[in-house]
Design a protein around this motif. Structure first.
Motif, PDB file in Angstrom:
ATOM      1  N   UNK A  45     -15.742  14.634  22.711  1.00  0.00           N
ATOM      2  CA  UNK A  45     -14.847  15.467  21.901  1.00  0.00           C
ATOM      3  C   UNK A  45     -14.232  16.600  22.696  1.00  0.00           C
ATOM      4  N   UNK A  46     -14.602  16.766  23.929  1.00  0.00           N
ATOM      5  CA  UNK A  46     -14.132  17.901  24.707  1.00  0.00           C
ATOM      6  C   UNK A  46     -12.701  17.768  25.165  1.00  0.00           C
ATOM      7  N   UNK A  47     -12.191  18.912  25.664  1.00  0.00           N
ATOM      8  CA  UNK A  47     -10.800  18.933  26.118  1.00  0.00           C
ATOM      9  C   UNK A  47     -10.664  18.447  27.560  1.00  0.00           C
ATOM     10  N   UNK A  48     -11.750  18.497  28.323  1.00  0.00           N
ATOM     11  CA  UNK A  48     -11.699  18.081  29.730  1.00  0.00           C
ATOM     12  C   UNK A  48     -11.842  16.570  29.796  1.00  0.00           C
ATOM     13  N   UNK A  49     -10.739  15.860  30.082  1.00  0.00           N
ATOM     14  CA  UNK A  49     -10.762  14.396  30.106  1.00  0.00           C
ATOM     15  C   UNK A  49     -11.176  13.854  31.454  1.00  0.00           C
ATOM     16  N   UNK A  50     -11.538  14.758  32.389  1.00  0.00           N
ATOM     17  CA  UNK A  50     -12.051  14.295  33.697  1.00  0.00           C
ATOM     18  C   UNK A  50     -13.566  14.465  33.785  1.00  0.00           C
ATOM     19  N   UNK A  51     -14.177  14.931  32.689  1.00  0.00           N
ATOM     20  CA  UNK A  51     -15.609  15.220  32.719  1.00  0.00           C
ATOM     21  C   UNK A  51     -16.423  13.938  32.702  1.00  0.00           C
TER      22      UNK A  51
END
Length: 354
Positions: A107-113
């Motif tokens: 659900x996070x905003x960082x799509x590289x995590x």
């Protein structure tokens, strides 16, 4: 505990500790490298899953998870979850567990995590990688068995343990040889000191080969024995010199006392001469005693050096020699002066005259 044993134990301890430290570092570095390779392969599979959509990497249809047992080490378990953390699709087989960190990543905003961790499925260890889907929300989970890594790690631990054991044995052997070489000369030095103590012979040969601290100790001990030999020789000469120096005045004293006893009615002039001789010899004995004490205390060089009229010094010695021997002694000298110690020079002339 002997010095040799302590040296061996210290050498073995240090060598084994170093081997254990190197082995532990090698083990940790190897396992870390294996984990890095596994995570990289999992990341590649996750990228393939994102490209294919809700299908498996093999192209098989997605179905409900069935209890098929743990997959082999070459099989990857894949699962796609939505932004709420609920499974969207998964490989037939075991369901991949989802925890709070996976939901937060989906659900996070960082799509590289991404997040990697170890999990257990049906008593088997797996490596799980969760990667945020791009575009989001959602995430892709890929798991792979760690059986191969565990086998490599077990084999590596066994190899390191054997290596440490072998190194410990070799270190013990090398330490014993080294300690033997070091203590052998010490033992020879101890035998030399025991021989000196038992026999009193100062001519014992002391081992001084080498250039290390043990050789320096042997050289110091040899120097000490040499000093003791010189001291013993000096004592022997002192006794001989004392006997020589005291013999003449004592003989003169005994002779004068014997004359006084045999001739109690000596003329006043002869008696006065004998008493004067006795007084002179007593002073001579006192001087000799002081000189011997100074010689024994190694204070013979305390007499100051000065200019001495050699003729006067020789004449004083000749007077004593005439009185003791009754012989005529003629001194032929000029006013020549020498630089020296008056007492020592007069003693040397007296010895020559005697």
């Amino acid at each position: 505990m002997s010095l040799r044993t302590r040296l061996v134990l210290a050498f073995v301890t240090l060598t084994t500790a170093a081997a254990v430290a190197v082995g532990a570092w090698s083990y940790a570095a190897t396992v870390e490298r294996l984990y890095a390779e596994i995570d990289r392969s999992l990341a590649d599979i996750a990228a393939i899953v994102q490209d294919l959509g809700p299908r498996s990497p093999s192209g098989d249809p997605i179905g409900e998870p069935d209890d098929l047992g743990p997959p082999t080490e070459d099989v990857f378990l894949t699962q796609v979850i939505d932004g709420m953390g609920s499974p969207v699709s998964s490989e037939p087989g075991l369901a991949v567990p989802i925890d709070d960190s996976d939901r937060s990543l989906a659900a996070g905003a960082d799509r590289t995590a991404s997040d990697a961790r170890d999990i257990v499925l049906s008593d088997a260890r797996f490596r799980l990688l969760t990667v945020a889907a791009d575009p989001g929300p959602g995430a892709v989970q890929v798991a792979r068995s760690l059986d191969e890594l565990d086998r490599v790690a077990d084999s590596l631990r066994l190899g390191i343990a054997v290596a440490v054991l072998v190194i410990g044995i070799l270190a013990a052997m090398a330490g014993w040889l080294l300690a033997r070489q070091l203590t052998l000369r010490l033992e020879r030095l101890v035998r030399a000191t025991d021989e000196v103590t038992a026999s009193g012979d100062l001519q014992v040969t002391v081992p001084v080969e080498g250039s290390d601290e043990i050789a320096a100790l042997g050289a110091s001990f040899a120097g000490m024995l040499d000093s003791l030999r010189h001291s013993r020789e000096a004592q022997r000469r002192l006794v001989q010199d004392a006997g020589h120096e005291l013999r003449t005045p004592l003989t003169s004293v005994r002779t004068n006392i014997a004359v006084l006893r045999r001739h109690p009615d000596l003329a006043e002039e002869d008696r006065a001469r004998l008493l004067e001789d006795l007084d002179a010899e007593a002073r001579e004995l006192s001087t000799l005693a002081n000189e011997l004490v100074d010689l024994a205390a190694e204070r013979r060089d305390d007499e100051p050096v000065e200019q001495v009229v050699l003729g006067e010094l020789v004449e004083r010695a000749a007077v004593r020699a005439r009185r003791r021997s009754g012989r005529e002694i003629v001194v032929s000298a000029d006013g020549a002066m020498v630089l020296g110690r008056p007492g020592a020079l007069e003693r040397a002339v007296t010895n020559l005259l005697d």
